[in-house]
Design a protein around this motif. Structure first.
Motif: not given
Length: 396
Positions: A229-232, A340-343, A356-359
């Motif tokens: 999933d390149p959108s991550l 809230r906008d993170r993956p 540490d880079q997720v919602a």
């Protein structure tokens, strides 16, 4: 839910393993390296370093969670005399106190900081241009970005406020974060979790069919490849990590913070002498660099600060190491975005993403912790929902 599979044995993966095992779930964790820990590993040898400076913020939810389970272990207290050795660089001079405008800005709560305005614009209106610049540079210790002023004001102010808290929120695990990892691994084993090391997972299709829900606890670029999933993706920082061991000299500062540009040098043996051999001091630094800068640029920045604050450091050096950390410094939120906008954590089909880079909310490792607990909770609720649907169909 009877089974759960976790890919990645860093702080997030181990948190998820313990949380799920405590709920009676059979956990299997796959770690690609020979030892768990991820970025929380502590190096072996005479100089015990982590992948960048590590501190545990007492104001975060994982502090209570670790403490309740006896996982914090002994902390490395900072002597009062060392607190007085905090120094600040500004305009070629080393100062004992930061500018008053910066202090006033740091004391502001993040609650009223706007999300859709950059920190530089917002803080300048409150603290003036110089005060805003110093505050932005100081906040770099908690976000590892070369230009904090360009980020969301709410995002930066939260980190600035907590990094400058009095008494300090930052605490240090005696012996390095590797000791904390060891205690977390032991706790997971005690609860029946199965931890397989040197077990790289290249595709979720490689996992057994009965593995149950899957929690992916890798760095975001690795998760994108694993899930196809390149959108991550999410904005992160680039920072040069600089480790140095020097012969002890009285009078060296505890911390030297650059207020002209983000950069932070800390003498970690001030609070934990066990990190280096007797007669030596371990210094760790992180110097954020922009997209067009190189590792050499960050190293040059570190050396300029060392020249100002650590007299004779070159002649006293007994060991040094340099590296560039890219995309591994946690999420940074641009103006108009929040956590809230993170993956999303829930990726559907029983797959969950943590790190540490997720919602998930929090500062530094708190994001990893919060996302791990949330992922396990979502998996448990989803399984209970499936069981309820099956029960309803049975009685229909």
């Amino acid at each position: 839910m009877r089974r759960l599979t976790i890919v990645g044995g860093g702080f997030a993966g181990l948190t998820a393993a313990i949380t799920a095992a405590e709920a009676g779930v059979r956990v299997t964790l796959h770690e690609a390296h020979r030892t768990p820990g991820g970025r929380a590993r502590t190096s072996e040898g005479p100089h015990h370093t982590n992948e960048g400076p590590h501190a545990l913020y007492a104001g975060g939810p994982h502090w209570t969670w670790l403490k309740q389970r006896g996982l914090l272990g002994p902390l490395a207290p900072l002597p009062a005399s060392e607190v007085l050795r905090l120094r600040f660089h500004r305009g070629g001079s080393v100062l004992r106190t930061p500018p008053p405008a910066m202090i006033r800005q740091a004391l502001r709560s993040a609650d009223r900081a706007p999300v859709d305005t950059d920190f530089r614009t917002w803080a300048t209106g409150l603290a003036g241009e110089r005060g805003a610049r110093a505050a932005a540079a100081y906040s770099g210790v908690a976000l590892f970005h070369h230009d904090p002023g360009s980020l969301s004001a709410r995002f930066v102010q939260e980190r600035l406020h907590r990094a400058a808290a009095v008494p300090p929120e930052a605490h240090y695990i005696r012996g390095g974060w590797g000791r904390l990892v060891e205690r977390m691994v032991a706790r997971a084993w005690e609860l029946g979790a199965r931890i397989e090391t040197s077990a790289r997972v290249d595709s979720l299709d490689d996992l057994p069919r009965d593995q149950g829900p899957v929690i992916v606890a890798t760095a975001l670029p690795a998760a994108a490849r694993l899930l196809g999933d390149p959108s991550l993706t999410w904005e992160s920082g680039r920072t040069v990590l600089f480790d140095l061991a020097v012969r002890t000299r009285k009078g060296d500062p505890f911390v030297l913070s650059d207020l002209d540009a983000p950069g932070w040098i800390e003498r970690f043996t001030a609070q934990d002498p066990t990190l280096a051999p007797a007669g030596q001091q371990l210094i760790q630094a992180q110097l954020p660099i922009g997209p067009g800068a190189s590792r050499a640029d960050g190293v040059a920045h570190a050396e300029r600060l060392l020249d100002l604050g650590f007299p004779g450091w070159r002649e006293r050096t007994v060991w040094r190491r340099e590296s560039l950390s890219q995309g591994r410094t946690g999420a940074v939120d641009l103006p108009g975005t929040t956590w809230r906008d993170r993956p999303a954590i829930d990726r559907g089909d029983g797959v969950y993403l943590v790190g540490d880079q997720v919602a998930a909310p929090g500062v530094l490792s708190e994001v990893s912790f919060t996302s791990a607990v949330e992922a396990v909770s979502l998996a448990l609720r989803a399984r209970r929902g499936d069981d309820r649907k099956g029960l309803d169909l049975k009685h229909a």
